[in-house]
Design a protein around this motif. Structure first.
Motif, PDB file in Angstrom:
ATOM      1  N   SER A 235       0.838  -1.208   0.000  1.00 14.42           N
ATOM      2  CA  SER A 235       0.000   0.000   0.000  1.00 14.42           C
ATOM      3  C   SER A 235       0.867   1.249   0.000  1.00 14.42           C
ATOM      4  CB  SER A 235      -0.924  -0.004   1.224  1.00 14.42           C
ATOM      5  OG  SER A 235      -1.866  -1.060   1.146  1.00 14.42           O
ATOM      6  N   ALA A 236       1.975   1.187   0.716  1.00 14.68           N
ATOM      7  CA  ALA A 236       2.916   2.315   0.695  1.00 14.68           C
ATOM      8  C   ALA A 236       3.501   2.494  -0.696  1.00 14.68           C
ATOM      9  CB  ALA A 236       4.035   2.081   1.717  1.00 14.68           C
ATOM     10  N   MET A 237       3.866   1.416  -1.332  1.00 11.39           N
ATOM     11  CA  MET A 237       4.502   1.497  -2.644  1.00 11.39           C
ATOM     12  C   MET A 237       3.549   2.031  -3.710  1.00 11.39           C
ATOM     13  SD  MET A 237       6.545  -1.473  -4.805  1.00 11.39           S
ATOM     14  CE  MET A 237       7.846  -1.656  -3.587  1.00 11.39           C
ATOM     15  N   ILE A 238       2.270   1.607  -3.665  1.00  8.68           N
ATOM     16  CA  ILE A 238       1.338   2.118  -4.670  1.00  8.68           C
ATOM     17  C   ILE A 238       1.101   3.604  -4.469  1.00  8.68           C
ATOM     18  CG2 ILE A 238      -0.813   1.551  -3.432  1.00  8.68           C
ATOM     19  CD1 ILE A 238      -2.075   0.888  -6.123  1.00  8.68           C
ATOM     20  N   ASN A 239       1.105   4.055  -3.229  1.00  6.41           N
ATOM     21  CA  ASN A 239       0.975   5.487  -2.982  1.00  6.41           C
ATOM     22  C   ASN A 239       2.183   6.244  -3.537  1.00  6.41           C
ATOM     23  OD1 ASN A 239      -1.408   6.675  -1.227  1.00  6.41           O
ATOM     24  ND2 ASN A 239      -1.095   4.559  -0.538  1.00  6.41           N
ATOM     25  N   GLU A 240       3.335   5.607  -3.524  1.00  7.18           N
ATOM     26  CA  GLU A 240       4.507   6.239  -4.116  1.00  7.18           C
ATOM     27  C   GLU A 240       4.372   6.372  -5.633  1.00  7.18           C
ATOM     28  OE1 GLU A 240       8.632   5.573  -2.076  1.00  7.18           O
ATOM     29  OE2 GLU A 240       7.602   3.635  -2.141  1.00  7.18           O
ATOM     30  N   VAL A 241       4.048   5.266  -6.308  1.00  6.60           N
ATOM     31  CA  VAL A 241       4.091   5.302  -7.770  1.00  6.60           C
ATOM     32  C   VAL A 241       3.004   6.201  -8.352  1.00  6.60           C
ATOM     33  CG1 VAL A 241       5.205   3.053  -7.955  1.00  6.60           C
ATOM     34  CG2 VAL A 241       2.702   3.209  -8.063  1.00  6.60           C
ATOM     35  N   VAL A 242       1.934   6.461  -7.595  1.00  9.55           N
ATOM     36  CA  VAL A 242       0.916   7.392  -8.097  1.00  9.55           C
ATOM     37  C   VAL A 242       1.133   8.799  -7.545  1.00  9.55           C
ATOM     38  CG1 VAL A 242      -0.760   5.520  -8.329  1.00  9.55           C
ATOM     39  CG2 VAL A 242      -0.786   6.946  -6.267  1.00  9.55           C
ATOM     40  N   GLU A 243       2.218   8.963  -6.768  1.00  9.37           N
ATOM     41  CA  GLU A 243       2.571  10.262  -6.181  1.00  9.37           C
ATOM     42  C   GLU A 243       1.411  10.849  -5.369  1.00  9.37           C
ATOM     43  OE1 GLU A 243       5.682  12.519  -8.837  1.00  9.37           O
ATOM     44  OE2 GLU A 243       4.081  11.771 -10.158  1.00  9.37           O
ATOM     45  N   ALA A 244       0.940  10.024  -4.448  1.00 14.07           N
ATOM     46  CA  ALA A 244      -0.185  10.428  -3.596  1.00 14.07           C
ATOM     47  C   ALA A 244       0.248  11.496  -2.593  1.00 14.07           C
ATOM     48  CB  ALA A 244      -0.732   9.207  -2.867  1.00 14.07           C
ATOM     49  N   PHE A 245      -0.741  12.140  -1.999  1.00 12.89           N
ATOM     50  CA  PHE A 245      -0.474  13.112  -0.936  1.00 12.89           C
ATOM     51  C   PHE A 245      -0.308  12.382   0.399  1.00 12.89           C
ATOM     52  CE2 PHE A 245      -2.870  15.566  -4.141  1.00 12.89           C
ATOM     53  CZ  PHE A 245      -1.911  16.523  -4.422  1.00 12.89           C
ATOM     54  N   ASP A 246       0.391  13.009   1.305  1.00 14.21           N
ATOM     55  CA  ASP A 246       0.788  12.333   2.537  1.00 14.21           C
ATOM     56  C   ASP A 246      -0.182  12.491   3.697  1.00 14.21           C
ATOM     57  OD1 ASP A 246       1.169  14.995   3.156  1.00 14.21           O
ATOM     58  OD2 ASP A 246       3.307  14.821   3.622  1.00 14.21           O
ATOM     59  N   ASP A 247      -1.215  13.326   3.545  1.00 16.19           N
ATOM     60  CA  ASP A 247      -2.011  13.614   4.736  1.00 16.19           C
ATOM     61  C   ASP A 247      -2.923  12.468   5.158  1.00 16.19           C
ATOM     62  OD1 ASP A 247      -3.384  14.147   2.394  1.00 16.19           O
ATOM     63  OD2 ASP A 247      -4.390  15.936   3.133  1.00 16.19           O
ATOM     64  N   HIS A 248      -3.224  11.518   4.252  1.00 13.67           N
ATOM     65  CA  HIS A 248      -4.174  10.463   4.635  1.00 13.67           C
ATOM     66  C   HIS A 248      -3.572   9.483   5.631  1.00 13.67           C
ATOM     67  CE1 HIS A 248      -2.468   7.197   2.123  1.00 13.67           C
ATOM     68  NE2 HIS A 248      -2.197   8.144   1.240  1.00 13.67           N
ATOM     69  N   TYR A 249      -2.263   9.422   5.735  1.00 13.98           N
ATOM     70  CA  TYR A 249      -1.657   8.574   6.768  1.00 13.98           C
ATOM     71  C   TYR A 249      -0.924   9.396   7.825  1.00 13.98           C
ATOM     72  CZ  TYR A 249       2.570   9.074   3.840  1.00 13.98           C
ATOM     73  OH  TYR A 249       3.621   9.574   3.105  1.00 13.98           O
ATOM     74  N   SER A 250      -1.228  10.679   7.871  1.00 13.93           N
ATOM     75  CA  SER A 250      -0.567  11.570   8.826  1.00 13.93           C
ATOM     76  C   SER A 250      -1.006  11.261  10.261  1.00 13.93           C
ATOM     77  CB  SER A 250      -0.892  13.032   8.501  1.00 13.93           C
ATOM     78  OG  SER A 250      -2.273  13.281   8.709  1.00 13.93           O
ATOM     79  N   PHE A 251      -0.172  11.630  11.199  1.00 10.13           N
ATOM     80  CA  PHE A 251      -0.496  11.468  12.620  1.00 10.13           C
ATOM     81  C   PHE A 251      -1.726  12.291  12.969  1.00 10.13           C
ATOM     82  CE2 PHE A 251      -0.166  13.133  16.957  1.00 10.13           C
ATOM     83  CZ  PHE A 251      -0.143  11.954  17.683  1.00 10.13           C
ATOM     84  N   GLU A 252      -1.777  13.497  12.461  1.00 10.44           N
ATOM     85  CA  GLU A 252      -2.841  14.428  12.830  1.00 10.44           C
ATOM     86  C   GLU A 252      -4.211  13.941  12.368  1.00 10.44           C
ATOM     87  OE1 GLU A 252       1.024  16.340  12.925  1.00 10.44           O
ATOM     88  OE2 GLU A 252      -0.019  15.198  11.338  1.00 10.44           O
ATOM     89  N   LEU A 253      -4.277  13.388  11.155  1.00 14.73           N
ATOM     90  CA  LEU A 253      -5.574  12.918  10.667  1.00 14.73           C
ATOM     91  C   LEU A 253      -6.035  11.679  11.430  1.00 14.73           C
ATOM     92  CD1 LEU A 253      -7.210  12.868   7.338  1.00 14.73           C
ATOM     93  CD2 LEU A 253      -6.800  10.607   8.298  1.00 14.73           C
ATOM     94  N   ASN A 254      -5.119  10.751  11.685  1.00 13.88           N
ATOM     95  CA  ASN A 254      -5.509   9.472  12.267  1.00 13.88           C
ATOM     96  C   ASN A 254      -5.704   9.516  13.771  1.00 13.88           C
ATOM     97  OD1 ASN A 254      -5.421   7.206  10.042  1.00 13.88           O
ATOM     98  ND2 ASN A 254      -3.751   8.618   9.585  1.00 13.88           N
ATOM     99  N   LYS A 255      -5.044  10.441  14.448  1.00 15.17           N
ATOM    100  CA  LYS A 255      -5.154  10.473  15.911  1.00 15.17           C
ATOM    101  C   LYS A 255      -6.564  10.828  16.379  1.00 15.17           C
ATOM    102  CE  LYS A 255      -3.953  15.305  16.897  1.00 15.17           C
ATOM    103  NZ  LYS A 255      -3.068  16.219  17.651  1.00 15.17           N
TER     104      LYS A 255
END
Length: 527
Positions: A235-255
């Motif tokens: 899942s991390a790798m697919i987010n890389e190859v599509v150049e996804a944004f980082d906020d969906h796995y951020s500490f702030e969003l998930n906490k």
């Protein structure tokens, strides 16, 4: 560094695991089954086993005790004469060694034997210490009794599977040794192993228990943890190859969600992707005031759910595995036969500790969770292969000539078919009870069936993730972005490319699939 709790890594093998006198952990189990640590009955615990055996001998001399001087199940109203008491135990073993279907893999049988040994070492089964020593000897010498998958209904325990274990323990039946099915008697003679002699109730004690479903269940948990770790990595790798944004796995969003699993998965993603050069910051791109002048945004404001909701999808799976582990490890350390021989309270208690509901329900939970994991993998795979969705890659990650070559098109069929099988297999066994045994067993757990079906779902899911990984490698090569990957995903790419090279021209891939799947099964994730 944020700890990855979903991987079993860097485990230091202990030379000998003492069984009895302490609670066994999942890691103890891992060391024996996967690292071939030897086992030995703890001496003090073995003394308690002897004391328990001696108590049973005296207590049962002038009393009516189920399974000692009575028949079994619905035949319990029939008294057995003193001269036939030992033969009764042999009759029980031989009559119930009636399994069908495929033979269990030796690894599963070893797990079963360790679970049975640990139950006996609680010193509530009235067995002779000879039985515990013999089980340990078979484990250490990698002698695997031939035990069939079909037969257990999980009510009086795994009667049929454990009867095949008992058959071998008394020197009969067949075993798998050095990769071959051989007569037990011949292997015992070769290895100078003395068969078990029935003393009082060893036959009933061996077959009345949940050790088959428990042993298989523990293996399922270990493999499910590894599977989840790989799902996070891909899942991390697919987010890389599509150049996804980082906020969906951020500490702030998930906490702001109070689920341990979701936050653990988010932490793992942050650790894996911390040095990626491909993940983008939303504040640097979409929050840039210059973008406000566009009528139609080229950048997708939010990714598809299979990319953006990884923490919310894998989080419940993390939590489910943790819950399943707690329950099944509790079962591993429990007394799960009947009756319970209690030498400390000078009594024998009849009941149903052999009933497998705890394991059956947890296995159903686990297979549903792992099916969900495979569904996420399939959706991420579909996103990579469908150019109309990703608008980034050629159809089916075809690196050759469109219309002439086929890329990963054929492999998608396999992934889709396998996930569909998982979905059907995920119907719960826990709610499927068929009364039998003259309706003595009028409600049963089907626990061993549940554990075996869960194993099948896990097997399937490793296959689906292997196809997803093969596709991701093609995507990385299409973008020529390997040097921009994170340290961890770069290592996965490098390791996999060593066994599955980049391809352009069409060729059969079934052998590649098996090799990549084997890599996922055996390789250790970076911690």
């Amino acid at each position: 560094m944020e700890k990855n709790n979903q991987t079993l890594l860097n485990k230091t093998a202990v030379p000998i695991l003492q069984v009895g006198g302490k609670t066994l952990s999942l890691d103890d189990f891992y060391q024996v089954i996967f690292k071939n640590s030897a086992v030995a009955p703890d001496e003090q615990a073995l003394q308690k086993v002897q004391t328990n055996f001696n108590f049973l001998g005296g207590f049962s001399s002038n009393k009516l005790i189920y399974g000692i001087n009575t028949g079994f199940g619905p035949m319990a109203q029939y008294k057995v004469s003193d001269e036939n008491r030992l033969q009764l135990q042999y009759n029980l073993i031989r009559s119930h060694a009636s399994g069908g279907g495929n033979l269990m893999q030796p690894q599963l049988v070893k797990a079963l034997m360790l679970a049975r040994l640990n139950s006996f070492m609680q010193a509530y089964s009235g067995v002779h210490p000879e039985l515990a020593n013999l089980l340990a000897e078979l484990i250490n010498k990698n002698v695997s009794p031939c035990i069939f998958e079909h037969g257990g209904v999980g009510a009086s325990g795994d009667l049929v599977q454990l009867a095949h274990l008992a058959l071998v323990l008394i020197g009969e039946g067949e075993v798998i040794y050095n990769g071959e099915v051989q007569p037990t008697a011949a292997v015992f003679e070769q290895l100078n192993i003395k068969p078990l002699q029935i003393h009082i109730r060893e036959g009933l004690a061996i077959i009345n228990g949940t050790s088959a479903m428990t042993g298989i269940g523990l293996l399922n948990i270990i493999r499910a943890k590894k599977l989840l770790g790989w799902s996070v990595m891909l899942s991390a790798m697919i987010n890389e190859v599509v150049e996804a944004f980082d906020d969906h796995y951020s500490f702030e969003l998930n906490k702001v969600k109070q689920h341990k699993g979701q936050n653990a998965i988010a932490a793992q993603l942050r650790e894996i992707l911390k040095d990626s050069q491909m993940i983008r910051s939303r504040s640097e791109h979409l929050y840039n005031p210059e973008n406000l002048d566009q009528e139609v945004f080229e950048d997708k404001v939010q990714e598809y759910y299979s990319l953006r909701c990884v923490t919310q999808i894998l989080g419940p799976i993390y939590d489910t595995i943790a819950q399943v582990e707690q329950v099944v490890v509790d079962e591993l350390n429990s007394v799960n036969d009947n009756p319970v021989i209690d030498h400390e309270n000078h009594n024998i208690f009849h009941g149903g500790n052999f009933h497998g509901d705890y394991v059956s329900l947890e296995m159903d939970k686990l297979k549903i969770a792992i099916t969900r994991l495979s569904m996420l993998s399939e959706r991420q795979l579909n996103y990579l292969l469908n150019d109309k969705l990703n608008q980034k890659f050629p159809p089916f990650l075809n690196l050759g000539v469109l219309g002439f070559n086929f890329g990963m098109q054929g492999m998608q069929f396999t992934a889709t078919s396998t996930v569909a099988e998982n979905q059907t297999l995920s119907y719960p066994m826990y709610v499927h009870s068929i009364p039998n045994n003259n309706d003595n067993q009028d409600i049963v757990s089907m626990g061993c069936n549940a554990a075996l079906l869960t194993k099948k779902v896990i097997d399937n899911s490793f296959e689906v993730l292997a196809i997803q990984a093969m596709t991701l490698l093609q995507a990385v090569d299409y973008l020529d972005c390997v040097n921009k990957l994170s340290t961890q995903t770069n290592k996965v790419y490098t390791d996999l490319r060593a066994i599955f090279p980049k391809f352009i021209e069409d060729k059969p891939k079934y052998q590649d699939l098996q090799q990549v799947k084997a890599y996922f099964e055996t390789a250790e994730l970076i911690s």
